[in-house]
Design a protein around this motif. Structure first.
Motif: not given
Length: 88
Positions: A16-24
């Motif tokens: 999922s593109k929303h599961a983890q923040p981009v920075w993470f």
């Protein structure tokens, strides 16, 4: 929940593109590339990955437990952004 459904949901969450923040995601891949760079060709590469795998699996299982199988929001996990498209 049947095993097949649970595995499909795990894969859905993992990609999922929303599961983890981009920075993470950026930090995660930087750590992986750094470990590969410094330990490539060394016997320590797989030992390091196995050592890092333990906390990663523990964190995954903790979040899975707290979200009751990815069905409730908890911490950085927002269920509304990551609702399953699988049929129950």
């Amino acid at each position: 929940m049947p095993l097949k459904h649970a595995l499909k949901r795990e894969l859905e969450v993992a990609f999922s593109k929303h599961a983890q923040p981009v920075w993470f995601r950026i930090v995660k891949y930087m750590v992986i590339v750094t470990v590969l760079y410094f330990f490539w060709g060394s016997r320590w590469l797989w030992i390091t990955f196995l050592i890092l795998l333990g906390p990663a699996v523990a964190l995954h299982l903790w979040y899975r437990h707290k979200t009751e199988g990815w069905t409730k929001s908890y911490g950085g996990w927002d269920y509304e952004k990551n609702k399953s498209r699988l049929k129950d």
